[in-house]
Design a protein around this motif. Structure first.
Motif, PDB file in Angstrom:
ATOM      1  N   THR A 131    -117.688   9.558  59.741  1.00 23.16           N
ATOM      2  CA  THR A 131    -116.170   9.349  59.459  1.00 23.16           C
ATOM      3  C   THR A 131    -115.688   8.705  60.452  1.00 23.16           C
ATOM      4  O   THR A 131    -115.969   8.515  61.797  1.00 23.16           O
ATOM      5  CB  THR A 131    -115.606  10.561  59.295  1.00 23.16           C
ATOM      6  N   GLU A 353    -106.578  11.254  54.968  1.00 16.29           N
ATOM      7  CA  GLU A 353    -107.854  10.393  54.627  1.00 16.29           C
ATOM      8  C   GLU A 353    -107.388   9.326  53.684  1.00 16.29           C
ATOM      9  O   GLU A 353    -106.598   9.539  52.538  1.00 16.29           O
ATOM     10  CB  GLU A 353    -108.890  11.120  53.850  1.00 16.29           C
ATOM     11  N   PRO A 357    -113.495   6.890  51.162  1.00 14.38           N
ATOM     12  CA  PRO A 357    -113.796   8.076  51.712  1.00 14.38           C
ATOM     13  C   PRO A 357    -114.304   8.158  52.983  1.00 14.38           C
ATOM     14  O   PRO A 357    -115.187   7.271  53.577  1.00 14.38           O
ATOM     15  CB  PRO A 357    -115.140   8.490  50.564  1.00 14.38           C
ATOM     16  N   ARG A 394    -115.072  16.351  54.539  1.00 14.35           N
ATOM     17  CA  ARG A 394    -115.703  15.318  54.209  1.00 14.35           C
ATOM     18  C   ARG A 394    -117.028  15.155  54.750  1.00 14.35           C
ATOM     19  O   ARG A 394    -117.940  14.819  53.932  1.00 14.35           O
ATOM     20  CB  ARG A 394    -114.988  14.014  54.929  1.00 14.35           C
TER      21      ARG A 394
END
Length: 423
Positions: A131, A353, A357, A394
């Motif tokens: 991420t 977010e 994704p 996530r």
């Protein structure tokens, strides 16, 4: 591969990293800590927010501004503005204590890769993470009026371009804008011997009132409570309930983000402006061009009357506008995948977010989703807490629905997840 790559080391990036480290995530933070405050604000400026509303956020609240000041014998009192230099030093102290392992290299490109993202660093290394959060502050979003497009850097600059105004001593400078940046910049210019004027589109200047005492009778507090964005229930809502703000209809959020807490000067700079700075109200620049070594500005007033003036340099203190297209750090393919709202910034979900994704946003670019607090240090605590929760969510679900082991599970399996470990 890291769990989280934080791009940016200002108040938001450092706060997010502190919360992520406490949550057990493996992470990397890229950027010079507090670079905007150290390199893009002239010495002698002050924070507009109160000291008690200007702390970066760590989960235990150990590294607050008042703690830093107390340890150095410096007062951090309500109603007394904090010097920019002091705040920048505080941010560096926070980085050393709450965010071990800040990497001062700069990310030059971020793109998607299998399993997450990769960032190209300025020395050529590529870092990978599941991420990414972009906490790039305001600098990519500097707004300069289109009427000034024909001028070069010697004739025009943005107020955020300067760490010092000394190059303008003895010269003539026109500052465009009616907010704090414009008024304080003009005051500093005059105080160093520059002839400065302020060109304001509005027909009057707005000044913030001196804040009431921190401790007040309960009935006065009930009528207009203090908040990190100023007194009053509306400001309290923006400061304390950004999660509820996000539930407002999108047009309402966009309108508030664009208009709330608009251009205004701090009460403590008023006496430094009114006696010495020439203020031209109700004037809008229609065109500008170089005239020898000078700049010729053509303006029009509220009645449509044209006027022309010459100056040595123009400083556009015209704020910042967060737009998807200005996220030049993102690879083109990744940037176009970002869904954007009608006012330009990317659409942001409940935990910060984006529509991509695993790609998170923080700071000014989230103001249309979470409100005016995101334009100030005040919003860093809420952002850090909610965003790190989103990152952990996530990581559990994976960028494309496939499950990625949670941090605790990977730790039991044995790979090195130390903060700052090289990958």
């Amino acid at each position: 591969m890291y769990d989280l790559l934080v791009v940016g080391a200002g108040p938001y990036g450092l706060s997010i990293a502190s919360h992520a480290a406490a949550a057990g995530l493996s992470l990397r933070v890229l950027g010079r800590p507090m670079a905007s405050w150290r390199d893009h604000m002239p010495r002698g400026m002050f924070l507009k927010s109160e000291p008690w509303a200007s702390s970066l956020s760590d989960p235990q609240g150990r590294w607050r501004l008042e703690t830093y000041c107390a340890g150095r014998g410096v007062a951090a009192r309500h109603g007394e503005p904090v010097p920019v230099e002091l705040f920048a030093s505080y941010g560096l102290w926070f980085a050393r204590n709450a965010v071990p392992g800040v990497d001062e290299r700069m990310a030059v490109r971020v793109r998607a890769c299998p399993g997450g993202f990769e960032a190209l660093v300025d020395d050529g290394e590529v870092l990978r993470a599941r991420t990414v959060v972009l906490a790039v502050g305001v600098m990519p979003f500097a707004e300069v009026p289109a009427a000034l497009d024909g001028l070069g850097p010697e004739q025009v600059s943005h107020s955020s371009d300067h760490s010092s105004l000394s190059r303008f001593r003895g010269r003539d400078v026109t500052v465009i804008g009616g907010g704090q940046a414009a008024l304080e910049t003009a005051a500093l210019l005059c105080e160093q011997g520059t002839r400065a004027r302020v060109l304001v589109r509005a027909d009057r200047l707005r000044w913030n009132d001196e804040p009431p005492a921190r401790e007040r009778p309960w009935y006065r507090s009930a009528r207009a409570p203090h908040s990190g964005l100023g007194c009053g229930w509306r400001n309290w809502f923006y400061a304390e309930r950004p999660g509820l703000f996000r539930r407002l209809p999108e047009p309402t959020r966009a309108r508030i983000a664009a208009t709330a807490l608009g251009p205004a000067g701090a009460w403590w700079v008023r006496d430094r402006v009114e006696p010495v700075v020439e203020v031209m109200l109700g004037h809008e620049v229609t065109s500008a061009y170089a005239s020898g070594i000078d700049v010729r500005l053509e303006t029009v007033d509220r009645d449509g009357t044209p006027m022309c003036l010459e100056t040595d340099h123009v400083i556009a203190a015209t704020g910042f506008r967060a737009r998807r297209e200005r996220l030049g750090l993102l690879d083109d393919d990744l940037r176009v995948r970002l869904a954007a709202g009608p006012d330009g910034p990317p659409e942001i979900g409940r935990d910060f977010e984006s529509s991509v994704p695993g790609l998170f946003m923080a700071g000014l670019i989230t103001a249309s989703a979470f409100g005016p607090a995101m334009r100030f240090v005040q919003g860093a605590g809420f952002t850090a807490d909610m965003l790190v929760r989103g990152v952990r969510r996530r990581l559990r679900t994976g960028p494309a629905g496939g499950r990625v082991p949670a941090p605790g599970e990977r730790r039991r399996q044995g790979p090195d997840l130390r903060l700052g470990a090289r990958r």
